[in-house]
Design an enzyme around this catalytic site. Structure first.
Site: not given
Length: 224
Positions: A8, A33, A35, A37, A66, A68, A137, A176
Site C-alpha cells: 500500500s 494498492h 488508497d 480518501m 480502493h 474510500m 478491512m 487491509d
C-alpha cells in the site's frame, strides 16, 4: 494456496513515489494498492485520479485502487481512464451497490466490495455474481499504521465459506490493515488471497525482504 502481496503506497515516501513503486516491483510484489480518501467517508484526504494516472505510467504491476469515498459512482470512469485494474468501493458508501459494481465491470475493470470492521458480510449475498474481490478491512479505514482488529479473521473465514458454498470460489478475498508476519499467518489460514500491507513493507529498512517475509508467513498459515 498462493497469496498475493499488494504493498500500500499510503505508507510510502510520496516525495519519491516512483522509486517506492519500483522497490515493490523489484521485491516481487504482485499488485500496487492505492488508497483514495476524500475526507468525508473517512477522516483523511489522499489522492485522486490524476495521481493514479501518474502511478500507472511508472508501475509495471496491476493497480488495486480502493475508493474510500462517498458517492463513488461519480468517479468510476475517471479511475478507469486513469488505469485502475481493480476498483473497490465500500458497501457502506453505495446506495445501489449492484448497479455500482455493474458500472465498474462495464468499464472493463475488476469490481471489488470493501467491508468496514463492523459491517456484516451478509451484505455480499446478493452481489456475488457482480464481484471479483472482497476487501475485508481489519482496521477502521482512514489512516495507516493501525493495530489489527482480530475479528477480521473470523469474518474472512465466513466469507470464504460463503464464496465456496455458492460456487464463487474464484472471487478473491483481500485484507487491509495491521498486516505483518504474524497476522499474515492468521488471515491466510482463514482463506485470504491478497495481503495489503503498508507500514510493514514501507516502514521496513528493506522492502524486498519485507515482501518475502510476508509471503513466507502467508504460506505457513495457508498450510495450517
Amino acid at each position: 494456496m498462493t497469496v498475493l502481496i499488494a504493498p500500500s503506497i499510503l505508507s510510502c515516501d510520496f516525495a519519491n513515489l516512483k522509486a517506492e513503486i519500483e522497490k515493490a516491483y523489484e521485491g516481487k510484489a504482485d499488485w500496487i494498492h492505492v488508497d483514495v480518501m476524500d475526507g468525508h467517508f473517512v477522516p483523511n484526504l489522499t489522492i485522486g485520479a490524476p495521481v493514479v494516472k501518474s502511478i500507472k505510467k511508472c508501475s509495471k504491476l496491476p493497480l488495486d485502487v480502493h475508493l474510500m469515498i462517498t458517492d463513488p459512482d461519480r468517479y468510476i470512469e475517471d479511475f478507469a481512464k486513469a488505469g485502475a485494474n481493480y476498483l473497490t468501493v465500500h458497501a457502506e458508501a453505495c446506495t445501489h451497490l449492484q448497479r455500482t459494481l455493474s458500472h465498474i465491470r462495464s468499464m472493463g475493470l475488476k469490481a471489488g466490495v470493501a467491508l468496514n470492521p463492523a459491517t456484516n458480510p451478509n451484505v455480499l449475498q446478493y452481489v456475488l455474481d457482480d464481484i471479483d474481490l472482497v476487501l475485508v478491512m481489519s482496521v477502521n479505514p482512514g489512516f495507516g499504521g493501525q493495530s489489527f482488529i482480530h475479528t477480521a479473521v473470523n469474518k474472512i473465514a465466513v466469507i470464504r465459506q460463503m464464496l465456496d458454498n455458492s460456487g464463487h470460489s474464484n472471487v478473491l478475498i483481500s485484507v487491509d490493515g495491521g498486516i505483518n508476519t504474524e497476522t499474515a499467518k492468521q488471515v491466510a489460514q482463514a482463506g485470504v488471497n491478497v495481503l495489503v500491507a503498508g507500514n510493514s513493507i514501507y516502514g521496513s529498512n528493506n522492502v524486498k525482504e519485507a515482501i518475502k517475509n510476508l509471503r513466507e508467513s502467508a504460506l505457513v498459515g495457508s498450510k495450517n
